[in-house]
Design a protein around this motif. Structure first.
Motif, mmCIF file in Angstrom:
data_model
loop_
_atom_site.group_PDB
_atom_site.id
_atom_site.type_symbol
_atom_site.label_atom_id
_atom_site.label_comp_id
_atom_site.label_asym_id
_atom_site.label_seq_id
_atom_site.Cartn_x
_atom_site.Cartn_y
_atom_site.Cartn_z
ATOM 1 N N UNK A 274 0.805 -1.146 -0.092
ATOM 2 C CA UNK A 274 0.025 -0.033 -0.042
ATOM 3 C C UNK A 274 0.873 1.200 0.027
ATOM 4 N N UNK A 275 1.835 1.136 0.864
ATOM 5 C CA UNK A 275 2.756 2.560 0.865
ATOM 6 C C UNK A 275 3.542 2.626 -0.579
ATOM 7 N N UNK A 276 3.933 1.494 -1.228
ATOM 8 C CA UNK A 276 4.594 1.473 -2.398
ATOM 9 C C UNK A 276 3.740 2.043 -3.361
ATOM 10 N N UNK A 277 2.470 1.865 -3.535
ATOM 11 C CA UNK A 277 1.644 2.408 -4.677
ATOM 12 C C UNK A 277 1.132 3.732 -4.094
ATOM 13 N N UNK A 278 1.586 4.166 -3.028
ATOM 14 C CA UNK A 278 1.470 5.612 -2.723
ATOM 15 C C UNK A 278 2.863 6.452 -2.655
ATOM 16 N N UNK A 279 3.902 5.900 -3.322
ATOM 17 C CA UNK A 279 4.915 6.645 -3.370
ATOM 18 C C UNK A 279 4.900 8.095 -4.331
ATOM 19 N N UNK A 280 5.475 9.019 -4.142
ATOM 20 C CA UNK A 280 5.422 10.380 -4.616
ATOM 21 C C UNK A 280 6.640 10.830 -5.417
ATOM 22 N N UNK A 281 7.443 10.211 -5.528
ATOM 23 C CA UNK A 281 8.820 10.220 -6.355
ATOM 24 C C UNK A 281 9.232 11.604 -5.748
ATOM 25 N N UNK A 282 9.645 11.703 -4.528
ATOM 26 C CA UNK A 282 9.912 12.717 -3.690
ATOM 27 C C UNK A 282 11.325 12.770 -3.062
ATOM 28 N N UNK A 283 12.362 12.973 -3.822
ATOM 29 C CA UNK A 283 13.748 13.209 -3.369
ATOM 30 C C UNK A 283 14.621 14.293 -4.101
ATOM 31 N N UNK A 284 14.985 15.241 -3.237
ATOM 32 C CA UNK A 284 15.397 16.343 -3.587
ATOM 33 C C UNK A 284 16.635 16.284 -4.314
ATOM 34 N N UNK A 285 16.926 15.629 -5.556
ATOM 35 C CA UNK A 285 18.193 15.575 -6.085
ATOM 36 C C UNK A 285 18.449 16.894 -6.905
ATOM 37 N N UNK A 286 17.487 17.539 -7.634
ATOM 38 C CA UNK A 286 17.393 18.659 -8.132
ATOM 39 C C UNK A 286 17.142 19.828 -7.066
ATOM 40 N N UNK A 287 18.092 20.459 -6.307
ATOM 41 C CA UNK A 287 17.714 21.351 -5.262
ATOM 42 C C UNK A 287 17.129 22.719 -5.874
ATOM 43 N N UNK A 288 17.206 23.039 -7.101
ATOM 44 C CA UNK A 288 16.450 24.158 -7.443
ATOM 45 C C UNK A 288 14.979 24.063 -7.709
ATOM 46 N N UNK A 289 14.522 22.565 -7.912
ATOM 47 C CA UNK A 289 12.967 22.486 -8.181
ATOM 48 C C UNK A 289 11.944 23.245 -7.209
ATOM 49 N N UNK A 290 11.015 23.605 -7.748
ATOM 50 C CA UNK A 290 9.983 24.337 -7.059
ATOM 51 C C UNK A 290 9.335 23.443 -6.102
ATOM 52 N N UNK A 291 9.642 22.127 -6.220
ATOM 53 C CA UNK A 291 8.946 21.141 -5.297
ATOM 54 C C UNK A 291 9.369 21.284 -3.842
ATOM 55 N N UNK A 292 10.375 22.039 -3.581
ATOM 56 C CA UNK A 292 11.144 21.857 -2.376
ATOM 57 C C UNK A 292 11.409 23.251 -1.758
ATOM 58 N N UNK A 293 11.326 23.490 -0.621
ATOM 59 C CA UNK A 293 11.671 24.873 0.102
ATOM 60 C C UNK A 293 13.072 24.438 0.771
ATOM 61 N N UNK A 294 13.884 25.519 0.681
ATOM 62 C CA UNK A 294 15.442 25.493 1.262
ATOM 63 C C UNK A 294 15.486 26.423 2.510
ATOM 64 N N UNK A 295 15.986 25.714 3.455
ATOM 65 C CA UNK A 295 16.167 26.467 4.611
ATOM 66 C C UNK A 295 17.668 26.418 5.095
ATOM 67 N N UNK A 296 18.121 27.621 5.397
ATOM 68 C CA UNK A 296 19.375 27.923 5.932
ATOM 69 C C UNK A 296 19.468 28.240 7.313
ATOM 70 N N UNK A 297 20.441 27.337 8.039
ATOM 71 C CA UNK A 297 20.406 27.710 9.674
ATOM 72 C C UNK A 297 22.116 27.986 10.179
ATOM 73 N N UNK A 298 22.191 28.876 10.745
ATOM 74 C CA UNK A 298 23.471 29.409 11.062
ATOM 75 C C UNK A 298 23.643 28.908 12.638
ATOM 76 N N UNK A 299 24.635 28.077 12.917
ATOM 77 C CA UNK A 299 25.046 27.625 14.377
ATOM 78 C C UNK A 299 26.259 28.349 14.606
ATOM 79 N N UNK A 300 26.304 28.748 16.044
ATOM 80 C CA UNK A 300 27.193 29.421 16.527
ATOM 81 C C UNK A 300 28.622 28.763 16.124
ATOM 82 N N UNK A 301 28.737 27.614 16.310
ATOM 83 C CA UNK A 301 30.024 27.127 16.396
ATOM 84 C C UNK A 301 30.633 26.302 15.014
ATOM 85 N N UNK A 302 29.638 26.611 14.007
ATOM 86 C CA UNK A 302 29.514 25.926 12.712
ATOM 87 C C UNK A 302 29.939 26.799 11.825
ATOM 88 N N UNK A 303 31.053 26.564 10.999
ATOM 89 C CA UNK A 303 31.400 27.753 9.994
ATOM 90 C C UNK A 303 30.404 27.843 8.843
#
Length: 364
Positions: A274-303
């Motif tokens: 049932x899960x297999x036949x509900x797959x959405x072909x959902x994997x963000x290989x194309x990071x510029x795709x409008x199907x995905x939102x991109x979030x950037x988080x700056x951490x104190x001790x991370x460059x």
């Protein structure tokens, strides 16, 4: 529709098949569970009694694999079958037999030259003792030590600490593998989804289910997953676009009461389909795709900033592990780590998510 390989009939045409059932009644390497090789057809009977969901299933039942003269022959045959199916984008669903068959399934990916992640639903790690022969309690160490090695990550879901040596837990940590205690997993089952979504293959030991829900195993215990929780896990597995094989092992009809365990496994397979036949072909290989939102988080001790992606189609999350172009080319399927909104919230709190850190340590 299920195409069946029945005695006296033609072998099913696999041209448009997407899922293949394979029974493997092999138990010569079982530990403490004699009889676990005789239940494949019982599970089938319960599975065929279930109505299909609202989809056009393309499934083939290839029947039971003929056992080899030696157990190594059986491993070789199962590896060959799984390799052929995987190369044709058909998902093998293995009905065992003992859990050492996981090793043969893993070897199929070696034939394809594919680096993979394995997830096991098990109450222990199955590392065995030093120099122990390959069996249902030592197959993982054989996978880890096998050369050339194609294992990137191993995830255990549901281990119970009193069944696991502390040295084994330290070894898992040193290898940067992901291990989750039963109580922690059951406290928030939604967090299982990204754990399962990260796997290419899944191995399920029926003894991971509590005895009252699945008595059909000599190693089953009072604690474990509930039946409905296992159905949830297998549906998550079916939904994952990355997952390409799954195995159900250690069912013992000699211990089963009124077919209860076989019926549960059949339902677990149903939920996977049932899960297999509900797959959405959902994997963000194309990071510029409008199907995905991109979030950037700056951490104190991370460059560098931590990068998250959220799917507009499914609301699922991924984290990108920053690494060199050479590493990305080698591990192109692994530097994008499935995660949850809780991981994003943790980063916003100036804390590195554990999943990101584990992947980063392996890639570096």
């Amino acid at each position: 529709m299920i195409l069946k390989n029945m005695e006296g009939s033609y072998f099913p045409d696999l041209e448009e098949v997407q899922i293949a059932l394979i029974g493997v009644p092999e138990e010569r390497a079982q530990v403490g569970n004699p009889g676990c090789g005789s239940g494949t057809d019982i599970i089938r009977d319960y599975f065929y009694d279930l109505f299909p969901g609202n989809y056009q299933a393309r499934i083939a039942d290839l029947g039971n694999l003929k056992l080899g003269h030696s157990i190594q022959d059986t491993y070789y045959a199962l590896t060959a079958v799984c390799s052929e199916l995987l190369s044709n984008q058909i998902v093998p669903v293995i009905i065992g037999g003992s859990q050492d068959l996981t090793y043969a399934n893993y070897r199929a990916y070696e034939d394809l030259g594919q680096i993979i992640n394995i997830a096991a639903i098990d109450n222990q790690f199955d590392l065995g003792e030093n120099d122990e022969e390959l069996n249902s309690r030592s197959y993982l160490s054989k996978i880890i030590l096998h050369q050339p090695n194609f294992l990137f990550n191993y995830t255990n879901l549901g281990y119970q600490t009193y069944f696991v040596d502390q040295d084994a837990i330290r070894l898992m940590d040193n290898l940067f593998f992901d291990t989750y205690r039963l109580g922690n997993v059951r406290s928030d089952m939604k967090e299982v989804e990204p754990m399962v979504r990260n796997a290419d293959m899944i191995s399920i030991d029926i003894s991971a289910i509590r005895q009252t829900d699945a008595p059909g195993n000599m190693n089953t215990t009072p604690n474990g997953f509930l039946g409905e929780e296992m159905c949830m896990i297998t549906r998550y597995a079916g939904l994952s676009d990355k997952l390409s094989s799954i195995g159900f092992y250690e069912y013992n009809p000699d211990m089963d009461f009124n077919g209860q365990t076989a019926h549960l496994i059949a339902q677990m397979i149903w939920y996977f389909v049932d899960g297999f036949y509900s797959r959405m072909q959902d994997y963000p290989i194309d990071k510029k795709s409008l199907d995905y939102k991109k979030f950037m988080v700056k951490l104190t001790n991370q460059q560098d900033e931590l990068v998250f992606f959220k799917s507009n189609k499914t609301d699922r999350w991924w984290m990108e592990v920053d690494c060199t172009a050479t590493v990305k080319a080698k591990y192109e399927r692994h530097y994008l780590v499935p995660c949850s909104y809780q991981d994003y919230e943790k980063a916003l709190s100036d804390d590195i998510p554990e999943r990101w850190l584990q992947a980063y340590q392996k890639l570096m």
